[in-house]
Design an enzyme around this catalytic site. Structure first.
Site, PDB file in Angstrom:
ATOM      1  N   ASP A   3      -8.645  -3.148  -6.962  1.00 31.55           N
ATOM      2  CA  ASP A   3      -8.029  -2.949  -5.653  1.00 31.55           C
ATOM      3  C   ASP A   3      -9.095  -2.456  -4.672  1.00 31.55           C
ATOM      4  O   ASP A   3      -9.662  -1.372  -4.831  1.00 31.55           O
ATOM      5  CB  ASP A   3      -6.903  -1.933  -5.770  1.00 31.55           C
ATOM      6  CG  ASP A   3      -6.129  -1.757  -4.484  1.00 31.55           C
ATOM      7  OD1 ASP A   3      -6.685  -1.132  -3.551  1.00 31.55           O
ATOM      8  OD2 ASP A   3      -4.988  -2.247  -4.386  1.00 31.55           O
TER       9      ASP A   3
ATOM     10  N   HIS B 163      -6.425  -6.195  -1.470  1.00 27.94           N
ATOM     11  CA  HIS B 163      -5.448  -5.134  -1.264  1.00 27.94           C
ATOM     12  C   HIS B 163      -4.333  -5.684  -0.389  1.00 27.94           C
ATOM     13  O   HIS B 163      -4.589  -6.173   0.711  1.00 27.94           O
ATOM     14  CB  HIS B 163      -6.102  -3.932  -0.580  1.00 27.94           C
ATOM     15  CG  HIS B 163      -5.191  -2.753  -0.416  1.00 27.94           C
ATOM     16  ND1 HIS B 163      -4.779  -1.984  -1.484  1.00 27.94           N
ATOM     17  CD2 HIS B 163      -4.608  -2.209   0.681  1.00 27.94           C
ATOM     18  CE1 HIS B 163      -3.988  -1.010  -1.044  1.00 27.94           C
ATOM     19  NE2 HIS B 163      -3.866  -1.131   0.268  1.00 27.94           N
TER      20      HIS B 163
ATOM     21  N   SER C 135       0.824  -1.201   0.000  1.00 21.09           N
ATOM     22  CA  SER C 135       0.000   0.000   0.000  1.00 21.09           C
ATOM     23  C   SER C 135       0.865   1.260   0.000  1.00 21.09           C
ATOM     24  O   SER C 135       1.633   1.470  -0.933  1.00 21.09           O
ATOM     25  CB  SER C 135      -0.960  -0.037   1.195  1.00 21.09           C
ATOM     26  OG  SER C 135      -1.977   0.918   1.044  1.00 21.09           O
TER      27      SER C 135
END
Length: 395
Positions: A272, A337, A176
């Protein structure tokens, strides 16, 4: 538009989601504080020392290094940075003394076939700028320190002194906001390694794209612009981008990747889940999206059409980066994610598969030049290998 408090929760949710599913097969590693960095002003938001967790390599991996950067969103103004200041995302004083290493950080070949015996580092994230900020002044009232770029440098220097300067193999990775760190610092990492070393970069769920939200607003672009302004990041972003675009736009990998010289692997879900919940459908958007943005299986036909449009935009942004033979791609059609930290997704009997390979195998083959890997999945709902974590919604 969400208020400052809910914005913070939204833009930090990636970190919480990643931590929630480290898996039962991890092992715990003690924290290391870089106390010497404080004198250089290389500190967290609250002025405390940077920190990381290091598991030493063994056997054939003693001279190989994996440096993995945590996710955790960003703070874009004084209010949201203050909200982080006294949490693990702004202070090493609030960090757990041990963290679990799993997935790409696992130390067993059954769970991590190519990197299990490397020196493995998990760098804690406490600056809120993907390690790009650097403002000298400190407001006497807030006592906020915007020093992410200095933290990155101090951690690198500490690791180099512990043997990374002799690395034969080195991989920078992240999830991330940490995946964005891997993109932004990829060539800098290469420059610090021995010339003869095999050095590459991996971005997991870090390819954030510049798109309008469902209300037609440039929510993400405005947010990144505020991040850069707040942290003084512009001078630490590649001039090849800032010479052409506003600095905030240079936090979007689609404006960076083409200029990166070091081999880079992009691991990302085309749908995502974090980007859907925070960029496409940010907090305060149409309430009819609530069920859909937390579970793609609950989406209406009209909502699925919007998500397919997001996938199209994502793939277009990727396509614009060219098809360098050194580039790796694993773009599946899962609603997910961060897939490298979670053992069940990284490497397990029922892990996601693309091109007949699990994620760990695809990245390992690419890193060691056994075979290239550039695969993009067919559109949802074609991939039956995806995992669904029902309680991975935002906090």
């Amino acid at each position: 538009m969400a208020n400052d408090g809910s914005k913070l929760r939204l833009w930090c949710s990636a970190f919480a989601c990643a931590l929630a599913f480290l898996g039962a097969d991890g092992f715990f590693v003690d924290i290391t504080y870089v106390d010497s960095a404080v004198a250089k002003g290389a500190v967290c938001l609250d002025g405390s020392a940077p920190a990381y967790h290091l598991a030493r390599g063994f056997g054939s991996g003693v001279d190989s290094w994996l440096v993995h950067f945590e996710g955790g969103g960003w703070c874009s103004n004084v209010t949201t940075c203050l909200e982080r200041k006294n949490t693990r995302l702004g202070s090493s004083k609030e960090m757990a003394k041990q963290v679990a290493f799993s997935g790409i950080l696992s130390n067993t070949p059954d769970h991590n076939p190519d990197f299990y015996n490397w020196n493995k580092v998990r760098v804690r994230y406490c600056d809120g700028s993907s390690f790009t900020g650097d403002k000298e002044e400190v407001d006497p009232t807030t006592k906020l320190h915007y020093r992410g770029a200095r933290v990155w440098q101090a951690v690198m220097e500490d690791l180099l002194a512990k043997g990374m300067d002799r690395a034969e193999n080195a991989l920078i990775s992240g999830c991330s906001a940490g995946g964005l760190t891997s993109v932004l610092h990829c060539d800098r990492f290469r420059d610090r390694m021995p010339v003869e070393a095999n050095v590459k970069c991996l971005s997991d769920a870090g390819f954030f794209i510049d798109v309008k939200d469902i209300a037609g607003e440039k929510h993400a672009a405005d947010f990144f612009n505020d991040v850069v302004t707040t942290h003084g990041s512009a001078k630490n972003l590649p001039s090849s981008c800032t010479s052409k675009l506003p600095p905030g736009m240079c936090l979007f990998p689609q404006n960076e990747v083409k200029q990166i010289q070091t081999p880079l692997f992009i691991l990302n879900a085309a749908y995502d889940s974090w980007q859907v919940r925070n960029i496409l459908v940010p907090g305060g958007s149409d309430p009819h999206w609530r069920s859909c943005k937390h579970d793609i299986n609950q989406c209406s036909e009209k909502q699925l059409k919007t998500l397919q449009g997001f996938r199209d935009d994502f793939l277009k942004a990727l396509e614009e980066q060219g098809s360098s033979s050194s580039r790796g791609l694993f773009i599946n059609s899962c609603f997910a994610h961060c897939q490298s930290e979670i053992q069940e997704i990284w490497f397990a009997p029922d892990s996601p598969v693309l091109g007949n390979k699990k994620i760990a195998n695809a990245i390992g083959d690419w890193f060691y030049d056994r075979s290239p890997f550039q695969e993009i999945d067919c559109p949802y709902p074609c991939d039956s290998s995806c995992h669904v974590f029902k309680n991975s919604s935002e906090t």
